[in-house]
Design an enzyme around this catalytic site. Structure first.
Site, mmCIF file in Angstrom:
data_model
loop_
_atom_site.group_PDB
_atom_site.id
_atom_site.type_symbol
_atom_site.label_atom_id
_atom_site.label_comp_id
_atom_site.label_asym_id
_atom_site.label_seq_id
_atom_site.Cartn_x
_atom_site.Cartn_y
_atom_site.Cartn_z
ATOM 1 C CG ASP A 224 -31.896 6.064 -55.890
ATOM 2 O OD1 ASP A 224 -31.970 7.145 -55.279
ATOM 3 O OD2 ASP A 224 -30.875 5.361 -55.912
ATOM 4 C CG ASP B 92 -26.038 11.221 -55.154
ATOM 5 O OD1 ASP B 92 -24.993 11.210 -55.805
ATOM 6 O OD2 ASP B 92 -26.309 12.102 -54.297
ATOM 7 C CG ASP C 183 -32.475 10.862 -54.139
ATOM 8 O OD1 ASP C 183 -31.799 11.433 -53.269
ATOM 9 O OD2 ASP C 183 -32.082 9.846 -54.750
HETATM 10 MG MG LIG Z 1 -30.669 8.410 -54.160
#
Ligand SMILES: [Mg+2]
Length: 240
Positions: free
Chosen positions: A190, A8, A6
């Site tokens: 995340d 961000d 991923d």
């Molecule tokens: Mg993320």
């Protein structure tokens, strides 16, 4: 190894405005190194648009997947989800109404990402967060065609996506299908929208790594604390 990440909160720390999430030069250098290593096919799978994530990462030879994998481009990959494409017009209208209805809430950013849209409210006072969420939902549901889209969310972000059976996990499955030479898939993420990808790589006997503190429940069997530790893991993998 299909090494997917991923953007961000995984490759970069979470910041107040999405445009401020800049890839650290050291991480870019590691991605270049991994891309040059024939053991790895590297992919970055983001909720950002394909164009945006490619611009932010800016490394040749990576598979870029934007809008949670609805659009993907890179070595051996050129994919645009057919149904998602046909809903662009509807998303544009929803985006315009959200812009109008949320205009007087401080710090709200409405972002049209082509195949999906995001409402960011990290900079909005917490006391207004519930109201923003309610106005968001009411606005989306006011559309006669609202069944054609679905609402998802993450860290101080709300999203409208086409109501199609597609997510980061399906995107990884598609990449594995397009690259039958891949024998192991790994994914680092995340946020809530990464859970589908964790499940998909683990179902394929791969490695899922959650980035963040332990207090959040996750399907991923592995965990690192922060984007800094992700970069440490990349450094170790580059040495393999
Ligand atoms: Mg993320």
């Amino acid at each position: 190894v299909l090494l997917t990440l991923d953007y961000d909160g995984t490759l970069t720390p979470i910041v107040s405005r999405p445009d401020l999430a800049v890839l650290p030069a050291g991480v870019r250098a590691l991605l270049v190194e991994l891309t040059g290593n024939s053991k790895y096919l590297v992919g970055v799978i983001s909720g950002r648009s394909l164009e945006d994530v490619r611009e932010k990462v800016d490394v040749e030879g990576i598979v870029y997947a934007g809008n949670h994998g609805l659009e993907m481009e890179g070595p051996g990959v050129r994919f645009l989800h057919p149904e998602a494409k046909s809903l662009k017009g509807l998303l544009e209208q929803v985006c315009r109404d959200l812009g109008d209805n949320l205009a007087h809430y401080p710090g709200v950013v409405v972002e049209n990402k082509g195949l999906t849209l995001s409402v960011h409210y990290r900079m909005t006072p917490n006391s207004l967060a519930n109201e923003v969420e309610e106005v968001f939902k009411a606005t989306v549901l006011s559309f006669r065609d609202s069944a054609q889209v679905k609402i998802t969310g993450g860290k101080k972000v709300l999203e409208v996506r086409p109501n199609v059976e597609w997510h980061k996990g399906k995107a990884i499955g598609k990449l594995m299908e397009l690259h039958p030479e891949v024998s192991l898939a790994a994914f680092f993420g995340d946020d809530l929208t990464d859970e589908d990808a964790f499940a998909a790589v683990q179902d394929a006997n791969g490695i899922a790594v959650f980035v963040g503190p332990t207090r959040q429940p996750t399907k991923a069997l592995h965990r690192v604390d922060s984007p800094e530790e992700v970069s440490e893991a990349l450094r170790l993998m580059a040495q393999l």
